[in-house]
Design a protein around this motif. Structure first.
Motif: not given
Ligand code: CTP
Length: 416
Positions: A320-321, A335, A303-305, A415-416, A270, A272
């Protein structure tokens, strides 16, 4: 990786030629057999004697040498690697066109060895479409490009075009020698890239500064290493042939595309910059100035991740980034835990030359074992290689000895 390898070190005529002395020294220290090849322009900046004193063979400056009648083919055939640092705009143009009018360009055309070029020039030249175009063609042909950074240039100017640091050039030389191989063959890699755009009305949107360069570089590199690649991108930029791309605009579209393909993916990256908030009720018509300043009510995006973390199947690797402006490792570790990822690639986007929009990046890679990689400022394709190396290593060595331990970290709230 460098020990015992024959490296032709090409040096062209720019003020950064003095830094090639340091590159030469580092390569020799690492055990490489280094043959310096200087253009006529290079010798106006640094003497051949300097290189001869440091390198494994005397520096060469001419195509015509009675003792060695065809030096370019000998050098080209016997080299394991050619590194050109600095590479001027002229050298890049000549190499792209196959115009071999001196020993260095002739050697470049006469070799089948991997080639690394480290361009350095004034900002106006670096940004010129001709230079960009030449580099794009060279990249497509497999030439490794160590992008310049920003900083002090000749004549007191400051800007983009400053030669990459010797350590980054040597790291790129090692990576080029290692070669991409096809180590990801048989894997399906799903990559996201770019910044999502959340509509306010049919004309306006909420966006962010992500250019998509890093995510696209990862997708291209994964494809070059033999993976089947699906790229879900919000960025208007090219991707390599062989990459299956799905263009999206909003976080919701990205979520739908990613979740539809995630089950079939062995690796999900991820990269993006997904919007965290979006207008709750985008207007169906253009908001008119005459109607006054609108109040735009926002709502969180999915939150896709985190969702991928919840759905993660056995054997799947989730990356993740984290774009941060402080406490990079602590936030990345938060994260990692909060979103259920296996690796988090973090960078300080406030650092000069790193993150959004730049051609270069400096990343820290964190896993549950600790800090796996804490790198120099390098071009985004090199970062892509490092990320995929970390993925390959993670898949190979789950449960292996711990890397550098993490400092104490505050867990990041989901996260949201
Ligand atoms: N991400 C996501 N969906 C979102 C927001 C982020 O999948 N709605 C992913 C990004 O693609 C990235 C990671 O989560 O891989 C971290 O993104 P980042 O923006 O750094 O973190 P956030 O969770 O948004 O937290 P914050 O902005 O508060 O730092």
């Amino acid at each position: 990786m460098l020990a015992g390898r024959r490296i032709v070190l090409g040096v062209t005529g720019g003020i950064a030629a003095y830094k090639a002395v340091e590159v030469c020294r580092r390569l020799v220290d690492a055990g490489a057999h280094v043959v310096p090849v200087l253009t006529e322009g290079a010798t106006r900046f640094v003497g051949a004697t300097t290189f001869s004193a440091l390198a494994s063979e005397p520096a060469k400056t001419s195509l015509f040498d009675d003792a060695d009648p065809i030096p370019h083919t000998r050098l080209g055939r016997t080299a394991d690697l050619i590194v050109v640092a600095p590479a001027t705009a002229r050298l890049l143009a000549a190499y792209r066109m196959g115009y071999s009018d001196d020993l260095l360009t002739a050697t470049l055309i006469a070799t089948r060895a991997p080639v690394v070029v480290a361009p350095a020039m004034h900002t106006e030249m670096w940004e010129h479409p001709a230079v960009r175009d030449n580099l794009a063609v060279l990249r497509e042909r497999g030439v490794h490009v160590v992008a310049p950074g920003e900083g002090r240039l000749a004549g007191g100017d400051i800007g983009a075009g400053r030669l990459a640091e010797p350590a980054a050039i040597v790291a790129a030389a090692e990576a080029a020698l290692r070669g991409p191989g096809r180590d990801l063959a048989g894997l399906t890699v799903l990559v996201t890239a770019g910044g999502t755009r959340e509509p306010i009305d049919p004309v306006r949107f909420l966006g962010n500064r992500s250019s998509g360069k890093q995510g696209h570089a990862i997708a291209d590199e994964a494809a070059a290493r033999g993976a089947g690649v699906v790229l879900v991108t919000a960025a208007d930029r090219a991707s390599a042939p062989g990459v299956e791309r799905i263009d999206v605009e909003t976080a919701a579209e990205m979520e739908a595309a990613v979740l539809a393909r995630a089950d079939g993916a062995d690796v999900v990256i991820m990269a993006a910059a997904v919007a965290d908030f979006r207008p709750k009720a985008p207007a169906g018509h253009k908001l008119k100035k005459a109607d006054g300043v609108p109040l735009v009510d926002l709502e969180p995006t999915p939150d896709i991740l985190s969702e991928l973390g919840r759905r993660k199947r056995a054997g799947q690797t989730l990356v993740g980034f984290a774009a941060e402006t402080s406490d990079v490792v602590a936030h990345a570790a938060g994260k990692l835990a909060g979103k259920g990822a296996d690796l988090v690639v973090a960078n300080d986007v406030s650092e000069p030359g790193a993150g959004f929009g730049h051609d270069t990046n400096r990343v820290v890679i964190v896993s549950h074992r600790g800090v796996e990689h804490d790198g120099a400022l390098v071009d985004k394709r090199t970062v892509a290689r490092t990320v995929l190396d970390a993925v390959a290593e993670h898949r190979r060595a789950a449960g292996a000895a711990p890397a550098k331990p993490l400092h104490e970290t505050e867990p990041e709230p989901t996260a949201t």
